[in-house]
Design a protein around this motif. Structure first.
Motif, PDB file in Angstrom:
ATOM      1  N   ASP A 212       0.810  -1.211   0.000  1.00  0.00           N
ATOM      2  CA  ASP A 212       0.000   0.000   0.000  1.00  0.00           C
ATOM      3  C   ASP A 212       0.848   1.267   0.000  1.00  0.00           C
ATOM      4  N   LYS A 213       1.901   1.280   0.810  1.00  0.00           N
ATOM      5  CA  LYS A 213       2.719   2.494   0.984  1.00  0.00           C
ATOM      6  C   LYS A 213       4.012   2.467   0.175  1.00  0.00           C
ATOM      7  N   GLN A 214       4.225   1.373  -0.532  1.00  0.00           N
ATOM      8  CA  GLN A 214       5.422   1.198  -1.352  1.00  0.00           C
ATOM      9  C   GLN A 214       6.703   1.410  -0.545  1.00  0.00           C
ATOM     10  N   VAL A 215       6.782   0.658   0.567  1.00  0.00           N
ATOM     11  CA  VAL A 215       7.976   0.651   1.410  1.00  0.00           C
ATOM     12  C   VAL A 215       8.381  -0.805   1.633  1.00  0.00           C
ATOM     13  N   GLN A 216       9.554  -1.008   2.175  1.00  0.00           N
ATOM     14  CA  GLN A 216      10.038  -2.354   2.468  1.00  0.00           C
ATOM     15  C   GLN A 216      10.262  -2.496   3.969  1.00  0.00           C
ATOM     16  N   PHE A 217      10.037  -3.694   4.487  1.00  0.00           N
ATOM     17  CA  PHE A 217      10.329  -4.024   5.881  1.00  0.00           C
ATOM     18  C   PHE A 217      11.399  -5.096   5.890  1.00  0.00           C
ATOM     19  N   SER A 218      12.470  -4.881   6.640  1.00  0.00           N
ATOM     20  CA  SER A 218      13.499  -5.912   6.749  1.00  0.00           C
ATOM     21  C   SER A 218      12.993  -7.025   7.666  1.00  0.00           C
ATOM     22  N   LYS A 219      13.621  -8.194   7.555  1.00  0.00           N
ATOM     23  CA  LYS A 219      13.246  -9.312   8.416  1.00  0.00           C
ATOM     24  C   LYS A 219      13.467  -8.948   9.879  1.00  0.00           C
ATOM     25  N   GLN A 220      14.518  -8.183  10.149  1.00  0.00           N
ATOM     26  CA  GLN A 220      14.801  -7.772  11.528  1.00  0.00           C
ATOM     27  C   GLN A 220      13.714  -6.843  12.060  1.00  0.00           C
ATOM     28  N   THR A 221      13.210  -5.971  11.207  1.00  0.00           N
ATOM     29  CA  THR A 221      12.139  -5.059  11.618  1.00  0.00           C
ATOM     30  C   THR A 221      10.869  -5.842  11.933  1.00  0.00           C
ATOM     31  N   ILE A 222      10.527  -6.796  11.075  1.00  0.00           N
ATOM     32  CA  ILE A 222       9.341  -7.627  11.309  1.00  0.00           C
ATOM     33  C   ILE A 222       9.500  -8.411  12.606  1.00  0.00           C
ATOM     34  N   ALA A 223      10.695  -8.953  12.830  1.00  0.00           N
ATOM     35  CA  ALA A 223      10.955  -9.708  14.064  1.00  0.00           C
ATOM     36  C   ALA A 223      10.829  -8.807  15.294  1.00  0.00           C
ATOM     37  N   ALA A 224      11.327  -7.580  15.191  1.00  0.00           N
ATOM     38  CA  ALA A 224      11.251  -6.643  16.323  1.00  0.00           C
ATOM     39  C   ALA A 224       9.804  -6.259  16.611  1.00  0.00           C
ATOM     40  N   ILE A 225       9.038  -5.967  15.566  1.00  0.00           N
ATOM     41  CA  ILE A 225       7.616  -5.628  15.748  1.00  0.00           C
ATOM     42  C   ILE A 225       6.884  -6.816  16.368  1.00  0.00           C
ATOM     43  N   SER A 226       7.202  -8.010  15.906  1.00  0.00           N
ATOM     44  CA  SER A 226       6.570  -9.223  16.443  1.00  0.00           C
ATOM     45  C   SER A 226       6.863  -9.388  17.925  1.00  0.00           C
ATOM     46  N   GLU A 227       8.108  -9.195  18.307  1.00  0.00           N
ATOM     47  CA  GLU A 227       8.503  -9.361  19.713  1.00  0.00           C
ATOM     48  C   GLU A 227       7.813  -8.328  20.599  1.00  0.00           C
ATOM     49  N   VAL A 228       7.799  -7.080  20.159  1.00  0.00           N
ATOM     50  CA  VAL A 228       7.138  -6.023  20.930  1.00  0.00           C
ATOM     51  C   VAL A 228       5.647  -6.309  21.049  1.00  0.00           C
ATOM     52  N   THR A 229       5.039  -6.752  19.968  1.00  0.00           N
ATOM     53  CA  THR A 229       3.609  -7.080  19.967  1.00  0.00           C
ATOM     54  C   THR A 229       3.315  -8.208  20.948  1.00  0.00           C
ATOM     55  N   PHE A 230       4.140  -9.254  20.920  1.00  0.00           N
ATOM     56  CA  PHE A 230       3.936 -10.392  21.810  1.00  0.00           C
ATOM     57  C   PHE A 230       4.067  -9.961  23.271  1.00  0.00           C
ATOM     58  N   ARG A 231       5.091  -9.185  23.571  1.00  0.00           N
ATOM     59  CA  ARG A 231       5.279  -8.712  24.959  1.00  0.00           C
ATOM     60  C   ARG A 231       4.131  -7.822  25.400  1.00  0.00           C
ATOM     61  N   GLN A 232       3.653  -6.974  24.494  1.00  0.00           N
ATOM     62  CA  GLN A 232       2.532  -6.098  24.847  1.00  0.00           C
ATOM     63  C   GLN A 232       1.277  -6.916  25.117  1.00  0.00           C
ATOM     64  N   CYS A 233       1.056  -7.956  24.339  1.00  0.00           N
ATOM     65  CA  CYS A 233      -0.098  -8.831  24.568  1.00  0.00           C
ATOM     66  C   CYS A 233       0.010  -9.532  25.917  1.00  0.00           C
ATOM     67  N   GLU A 234       1.215  -9.941  26.287  1.00  0.00           N
ATOM     68  CA  GLU A 234       1.415 -10.542  27.610  1.00  0.00           C
ATOM     69  C   GLU A 234       1.069  -9.534  28.708  1.00  0.00           C
ATOM     70  N   ASN A 235       1.517  -8.297  28.533  1.00  0.00           N
ATOM     71  CA  ASN A 235       1.200  -7.252  29.519  1.00  0.00           C
ATOM     72  C   ASN A 235      -0.307  -6.998  29.582  1.00  0.00           C
ATOM     73  N   PHE A 236      -0.958  -6.962  28.423  1.00  0.00           N
ATOM     74  CA  PHE A 236      -2.407  -6.775  28.390  1.00  0.00           C
ATOM     75  C   PHE A 236      -3.111  -7.900  29.151  1.00  0.00           C
ATOM     76  N   ALA A 237      -2.680  -9.130  28.911  1.00  0.00           N
ATOM     77  CA  ALA A 237      -3.298 -10.278  29.574  1.00  0.00           C
ATOM     78  C   ALA A 237      -3.146 -10.178  31.092  1.00  0.00           C
ATOM     79  N   LYS A 238      -1.963  -9.793  31.544  1.00  0.00           N
ATOM     80  CA  LYS A 238      -1.730  -9.643  32.991  1.00  0.00           C
ATOM     81  C   LYS A 238      -2.597  -8.526  33.566  1.00  0.00           C
ATOM     82  N   ASP A 239      -2.669  -7.401  32.845  1.00  0.00           N
ATOM     83  CA  ASP A 239      -3.498  -6.284  33.309  1.00  0.00           C
ATOM     84  C   ASP A 239      -4.966  -6.688  33.386  1.00  0.00           C
ATOM     85  N   LEU A 240      -5.463  -7.370  32.359  1.00  0.00           N
ATOM     86  CA  LEU A 240      -6.864  -7.805  32.353  1.00  0.00           C
ATOM     87  C   LEU A 240      -7.145  -8.742  33.518  1.00  0.00           C
ATOM     88  N   GLU A 241      -6.211  -9.636  33.783  1.00  0.00           N
ATOM     89  CA  GLU A 241      -6.367 -10.553  34.912  1.00  0.00           C
ATOM     90  C   GLU A 241      -6.421  -9.779  36.224  1.00  0.00           C
TER      91      GLU A 241
END
Length: 136
Positions: free
Chosen positions: A36-65
């Motif tokens: 859509d935006k005609q940009v590229q994402f490196s594998k490292q960037t995707i991995a970093a976004i994935s890790e941050v997303t996973f950690r944030q979801c863990e924090n959300f789950a703990k907060d909800l609990e």
């Protein structure tokens, strides 16, 4: 002892599958944005976004609990989710709208279930009246 190790291994395996699912989904989303935006994402960037997303979801789950536990409940409710989303007006608005849509659908389903037996009774009464009328 072996049971505990097996359980730990199972938890680790489950966590790895969840991480892989998040990584895959983030990769798909990055592909869409890249097209859509005609940009590229490196594998490292995707991995970093994935890790941050996973950690944030863990924090959300703990907060909800914690929110549910604070309210002396063992079940997380939509009110807990709204509380979690309170700092993002657009997310809070979206969650509230979806919650209202679901509540409306549930009301409509309940109304249909209540009407169904009445409809069957009415149909039976009409059929019975037809039979009695044709006997005369």
């Amino acid at each position: 002892m072996e049971e505990a190790e097996a359980e730990e291994q199972q938890r680790f395996s489950h966590r790895q599958r969840l991480k892989a699912a998040v990584h895959y989904t983030v990769g798909c989303l990055c592909q869409e944005v890249a097209l859509d935006k005609q940009v590229q994402f490196s594998k490292q960037t995707i991995a970093a976004i994935s890790e941050v997303t996973f950690r944030q979801c863990e924090n959300f789950a703990k907060d909800l609990e914690m929110f549910a536990r604070h309210a002396k409940r063992s079940t997380v409710t939509t009110e807990d989710v709204k509380l979690l989303a309170r700092r993002s007006n657009s997310l809070l608005k979206y969650i509230t709208e979806k919650n209202e849509e679901i509540a409306q659908l549930n009301l409509e389903r309940k109304a249909k279930k209540k009407r169904k037996p009445e409809d069957e009774n009415r149909d039976f009464m009409e059929l019975d009246a037809d039979v009695v009328g044709s006997d005369s």
